[in-house]
Scaffold this active site. Structure first.
Site, PDB file in Angstrom:
ATOM      1  N   GLU A  44      -5.414   5.063 -44.615  1.00 39.62           N
ATOM      2  CA  GLU A  44      -6.188   5.525 -45.764  1.00 39.62           C
ATOM      3  C   GLU A  44      -5.258   5.789 -46.938  1.00 39.62           C
ATOM      4  OE1 GLU A  44      -9.292   9.147 -46.924  1.00 39.62           O
ATOM      5  OE2 GLU A  44      -7.949   9.398 -45.207  1.00 39.62           O
ATOM      6  N   LYS A 156     -15.415   5.304 -49.961  1.00 40.25           N
ATOM      7  CA  LYS A 156     -15.741   6.480 -49.164  1.00 40.25           C
ATOM      8  C   LYS A 156     -16.949   7.197 -49.776  1.00 40.25           C
ATOM      9  CE  LYS A 156     -13.060  10.208 -46.942  1.00 40.25           C
ATOM     10  NZ  LYS A 156     -11.711  10.822 -46.899  1.00 40.25           N
ATOM     11  N   CYS A 194     -11.581   8.071 -42.543  1.00 39.62           N
ATOM     12  CA  CYS A 194     -11.218   9.454 -42.217  1.00 39.62           C
ATOM     13  C   CYS A 194     -12.426  10.237 -41.702  1.00 39.62           C
ATOM     14  CB  CYS A 194     -10.560  10.110 -43.425  1.00 39.62           C
ATOM     15  SG  CYS A 194      -9.507  11.537 -42.996  1.00 39.62           S
TER      16      CYS A 194
END
Length: 456
Positions: A44, A156, A194
């Site tokens: 990430e 995200k 994540c």
């Protein structure tokens, strides 16, 4: 026909400048090609950087000038892929967006850099990055095929905690899985970034699309991460790849450590053209594991001279990066190989090769016990880990195939060979959470802007 591939994750950390990080990415991809890797996952926010330890001068109701300056440096470190703030989706992938007069492409050339690296190495790249569009930053993942270039990108949808201060929310429509065929194996792949992996409905949206390769770039180095990855593999009956950065505080980018300057915030330009292109078959034909370092053949495309394949030297070209693939060198590869059970491999930079690679207990070292220091020993200032890694590869029954890799800065490539994707289908005898086990007559999930049917 066998449905087998070689997959890898890179436990790389962001370097002081975006151009240096891009050079290191290209070098790592070349090492992966040398090892016969078909698909490679980076952590990430690898490009642009994960702003660990930063507060950006913010408290509830107040922001400081120093914090705004730090955000400016971070904004400049992010990459511009030429997308719109809302996200242009298919039009961005197909390059249908308007290009400024006199320009060859939208953005800062990072997309073109990544496409060139994938094409020249023959490795399918999945890269975590921080993307700027308009005046906002997004934590994103881009899928880059050697043959088709960028096949998709997602942002995200829910930044975690103080990430919400600096990252905007991405559209859930970007959760769309993509399909590709590599070496005769059809993959349906998608990424959850994540702590999106702690969102059960988001996970289910990926399961519904029948993914057989689940990608989880992360910044989470806690001991709860590995059980989560194993659970996801069991639920999805997919292979799960997770990559995290491992970095000591003294190696965080200078703008994070309060040493920002205009020179450390520059972005990389496009990689110069490098002559005749090579095919995927040419690049991967030398992927046989040597029996010893002395028997290592010279790669067809050599690695740029540097200390290790995961940490490129600063580019003498300034803002413009020079791809490691541009250099022809007679040097042997700069990594050592450590076998892992079941024909898997850990490719380490040479200076890391003597360090312990894997914690067999599947737990990270206890805090304050980095490198097994005694109570009387002191950690040199800045030597403590800001992130301890934990990259891993999990099989579709939840078994740990490789990793987790703890406290190995520039830990190299965690490689799994002969991954049999028919194991995903074998596992569906037991459970198919979005199909026969899902009771779709009783439960229904709808996601705004996203078709949950498996892609063609």
């Amino acid at each position: 026909m066998p449905q087998r591939l070689t997959l890898a994750v890179s436990q790389s950390h962001t370097l002081p400048t975006t151009s240096a990080t891009l050079s290191a990415l290209a070098s790592t991809a070349q090492e992966a090609a040398y090892q016969g890797v078909h698909l490679l996952l980076f952590p990430e926010a690898y490009l642009g950087g994960y702003p660990r330890t930063c507060n950006f001068g913010a408290t509830v109701g107040s922001r400081s000038d120093e914090g705004r300056e730090q955000f400016l440096q971070y904004f400049h470190s992010a990459v511009d892929l030429g997308d719109t703030p809302r996200g242009a989706g298919h039009d961005w992938v197909e390059r249908k967006l308007e290009v400024a007069k006199g320009k060859e492409y939208r953005g800062d050339g990072t997309r073109e850099d990544l496409e060139r690296v994938a094409r020249e190495t023959g490795v399918f790249l999945v890269v975590g990055l921080v993307e700027r569009a308009g005046g906002s930053l997004y934590c994103s993942v881009v899928y880059v095929s050697p043959n088709e270039g960028c096949m998709g990108k997602r942002r995200k949808v829910m930044p975690t905690g103080s990430e919400r201060l600096i990252w905007a929310q991405g559209s859930p429509s970007t959760l769309k899985a993509i399909t590709t065929t590599i070496a005769g194996v059809k993959l349906t792949l998608a990424a959850a970034i994540c702590w999106e992996n702690y969102m059960p409905l988001l996970r289910y949206s990926l399961y519904s699309q029948n993914v057989n390769l689940y990608l989880a770039p992360t910044a989470d180095a806690k001991d709860t991460w590995l059980p989560l990855m194993r659970t996801i593999a069991c639920e999805s009956r997919a292979y799960v790849l997770s990559a995290n950065q491992c970095v000591r505080r003294k190696h965080l980018p200078p703008w994070i450590r309060g040493r920002s300057s205009k020179s450390t915030a520059q972005n990389g330009g496009p990689i110069p053209s490098k002559g005749p292109e090579t095919t995927e078959a040419d690049n991967l034909s030398h992927g046989t594991t040597p029996t010893s370092p002395d028997e290592t053949p010279i790669p067809k495309t050599s690695i740029a001279p540097k200390s290790s394949f995961g940490a490129a030297s600063p580019s003498p070209a300034g803002d413009r990066i020079t791809s490691p693939l541009q250099h022809q060198s007679s040097r042997r590869r700069s990594s050592n190989l450590m076998p892992i059970p079941d024909n898997h491999l850990l490719a380490l930079p040479v200076e890391q090769s003597s360090m312990p690679a894997i914690d067999d207990s599947n737990n990270p070292p206890a805090k304050g016990d980095q490198h097994h220091l005694s109570d009387t020993e002191e950690v040199e200032d800045g030597d403590e880990y800001a992130s301890r890694g934990g990259s891993c590869i999990i099989g579709p029954s939840g078994d740990v195939l490789a990793g987790p890799l703890w406290e190995m800065e520039d830990g190299g490539l965690l490689i799994c060979r002969d991954i049999d994707f028919e194991n995903c289908e074998r596992g569906r005898l037991d459970i198919d959470v979005a199909g026969s086990y899902g009771r779709n007559d009783a439960f229904e999930l709808k996601v705004a802007g996203l078709d949950l049917n498996p892609p063609p």
